[in-house]
Write a protein that holds these residues in place. Structure first.
Motif, PDB file in Angstrom:
ATOM      1  N   ASP A 102      56.822  -5.695  -6.810  1.00  0.00           N
ATOM      2  CA  ASP A 102      55.849  -5.429  -7.888  1.00  0.00           C
ATOM      3  C   ASP A 102      54.910  -6.622  -8.082  1.00  0.00           C
ATOM      4  OD1 ASP A 102      54.408  -4.172  -9.869  1.00  0.00           O
ATOM      5  OD2 ASP A 102      56.029  -4.108 -11.347  1.00  0.00           O
TER       6      ASP A 102
ATOM      7  N   LYS B 179      50.218  -0.001  -3.846  1.00  0.00           N
ATOM      8  CA  LYS B 179      50.153   0.746  -5.106  1.00  0.00           C
ATOM      9  C   LYS B 179      48.965   0.264  -5.921  1.00  0.00           C
ATOM     10  CE  LYS B 179      52.669   1.843  -9.320  1.00  0.00           C
ATOM     11  NZ  LYS B 179      53.655   1.360 -10.301  1.00  0.00           N
TER      12      LYS B 179
ATOM     13  N   HIS C 238      56.511  -1.716  -3.512  1.00  0.00           N
ATOM     14  CA  HIS C 238      55.707  -1.875  -4.744  1.00  0.00           C
ATOM     15  C   HIS C 238      54.785  -3.080  -4.584  1.00  0.00           C
ATOM     16  CE1 HIS C 238      55.868  -0.927  -9.317  1.00  0.00           C
ATOM     17  NE2 HIS C 238      54.716  -1.516  -9.031  1.00  0.00           N
TER      18      HIS C 238
ATOM     19  N   HIS D 109      46.884   1.378  -9.555  1.00  0.00           N
ATOM     20  CA  HIS D 109      47.003   2.242 -10.734  1.00  0.00           C
ATOM     21  C   HIS D 109      45.818   3.191 -10.888  1.00  0.00           C
ATOM     22  CE1 HIS D 109      50.584   0.327 -12.392  1.00  0.00           C
ATOM     23  NE2 HIS D 109      50.059  -0.841 -12.048  1.00  0.00           N
TER      24      HIS D 109
ATOM     25  N   HIS E 223      51.053  -4.661  -5.060  1.00  0.00           N
ATOM     26  CA  HIS E 223      49.698  -4.657  -5.616  1.00  0.00           C
ATOM     27  C   HIS E 223      48.866  -5.646  -4.811  1.00  0.00           C
ATOM     28  CE1 HIS E 223      50.713  -2.113  -9.003  1.00  0.00           C
ATOM     29  NE2 HIS E 223      51.782  -2.859  -9.229  1.00  0.00           N
TER      30      HIS E 223
HETATM   31 ZN   LIG Z   1      53.424  -2.224 -10.267  1.00  0.00          ZN
END
Ligand SMILES: [Zn+2]
Length: 298
Positions: free
Chosen positions: A252, A67, A35, A69, A37
């Motif tokens: 994340d 990742k 995960h 969005h 970004h």
């Molecule tokens: Zn995320």
């Protein structure tokens, strides 16, 4: 978390740290951050794709899943691998409005892209009905269920995920939606299912048990600990209750101003060890399960 607190406290009282905190951490060899970004992005990011790839390689990591969005990342993953050989970098696509929502064509194109690094299909994240409704966002969402039934557009998408051995990640779907969609995906041959930051959507214990019984992998991210949404003890309780084989640890991270991904992963491992989670269980969650989902040797 503890490390940041300690480093911050040391800085406040003017203590010169002999070594940067990151240098004291254990090895990230074999670790895959599922995960990640990174930029370019339409929101502020702490690092770009190439930079985080170099940082991850220096930290001894095995791989990254990029990742975004709003746009497909298989192409960026391939480019980053050319610049930073020796790292497994994968991409995917999140089925938000910007790619046409539940649009099978974007998945078809992703798997056809040269380099073959497109591996993950996330159901809607920021545009998910559950996420937007909970946030009080009045905008148009991308529903995955209509009137209690799976949106028919998902059928073709699940077929593509199965055919190309991709990972179906549940995005920001509600626990009810996740539990309704797992059997639909399985019926179409989808094998690898990841419940994206699975505690973040507030499942009940029964719902978590049902997810584990369906043999899916539930993602636990350090960002949610950093934000104070969950504690290491919350994560450790879940791991003990349902078993490490049902979890995956990821960062994340990538938000401007936040710690970098390897630091978050180290903090997460340290925090869980502090709660009594064994190194063997941590290995399963941060090395073996991500590798298995991505079709790599554990
Ligand atoms: Zn995320």
């Amino acid at each position: 978390m503890r490390r940041w607190t300690a480093a911050g406290a040391a800085a406040l009282i003017g203590v010169v740290l002999v070594q940067p905190a990151a240098a004291q951490t254990t090895s990230l060899a074999g670790v895959i951050d599922f995960h990640v970004h990174s930029g370019p992005d339409s929101r502020p990011r702490s690092v770009g794709d190439l930079e985080i790839a170099r940082i991850a390689k220096r930290a001894g990591m095995r791989g990254l899943v990029l990742k975004n969005h709003f746009t497909m990342t298989a192409d960026r993953a391939w480019l980053a691998m050319q610049e930073v050989p020796g790292l497994e970098i994968f991409g995917g696509v999140a089925l938000n409005h910007s790619v046409g929502g539940l649009n099978a064509e974007v998945v078809r194109q992703m798997v056809a892209f040269s380099g073959g690094r497109g591996k993950v299909v996330w159901l809607p994240t920021f545009d998910a009905e559950f996420w937007m409704t909970r946030a009080g966002d009045p905008g148009a969402f991308v529903p995955v269920m209509r009137g209690g039934e799976m949106d028919p557009a998902l059928g073709e998408i699940f077929d593509l995920v199965a055919e190309h051995d991709l990972v179906l990640a549940m995005g920001h779907s509600s626990p009810e939606e996740v539990l309704a969609l797992i059997p639909e995906a399985r019926a179409r041959g989808v094998e690898q299912i990841l419940v994206t930051h699975g505690l973040g959507q507030s499942p009940t214990p029964d719902q978590l048990r049902a997810m584990a019984d369906h043999d899916v992998v539930i993602e636990l991210v350090w960002l949610a600990v950093m934000n104070g949404q969950f504690s290491y003890a919350d994560y450790a309780d879940a791991i003990r209750e349902y078993g490490a084989r049902h979890f995956l640890l990821a960062s994340d991270l990538g938000q401007a101003g936040n710690p970098l991904h390897p630091d978050g992963l180290n903090a997460l491992m340290d925090g869980l060890r502090g709660e009594g989670i064994s190194d063997a269980d941590i290995d399963v969650m941060i090395r073996d399960n991500p590798a298995r989902l991505l079709g790599l040797d554990p």
